[in-house]
Design a protein around this motif. Structure first.
Motif: not given
Length: 96
Positions: A23-28, A56-57, A70-73
């Protein structure tokens, strides 16, 4: 660099395909091309290795498309992502 996958594309561990979704909240989100993935074990290995990196989110692996999102902060460290993919036994060939 080696993976569990046999030359015919089968999984050498006998592991079935699995889906790992984080699960991903917010990120790039950054999409990378990765070679050598053929099965659910590949997906799990990359998700675990890349997901352990600081910042890494979430990690989404598309085995069939050869893509890893990859979704990261913040902005991801491409060299750290490449090293994590390499540690899992695969090759990051660049951003998609």
């Amino acid at each position: 660099m080696s993976s569990c996958c046999a030359p015919d594309g089968g999984c050498g561990t006998g592991a079935g395909a699995s889906t790992t979704v984080t699960a991903v909240v917010d990120g790039t989100a950054t999409v990378y091309r990765v070679s050598g993935m053929t099965c659910g074990h590949c997906e799990t290995a990359i998700s675990t290795s890349v997901g352990a990196l600081d910042g890494v989110l979430g990690v989404d692996v598309d085995v069939a498309g050869g893509l890893v999102t990859v979704t990261a902060a913040g902005a991801p460290d491409d060299s750290a992502v490449a090293a994590a993919v390499g540690d899992a036994g695969y090759e990051l060939t660049g951003r998609a």
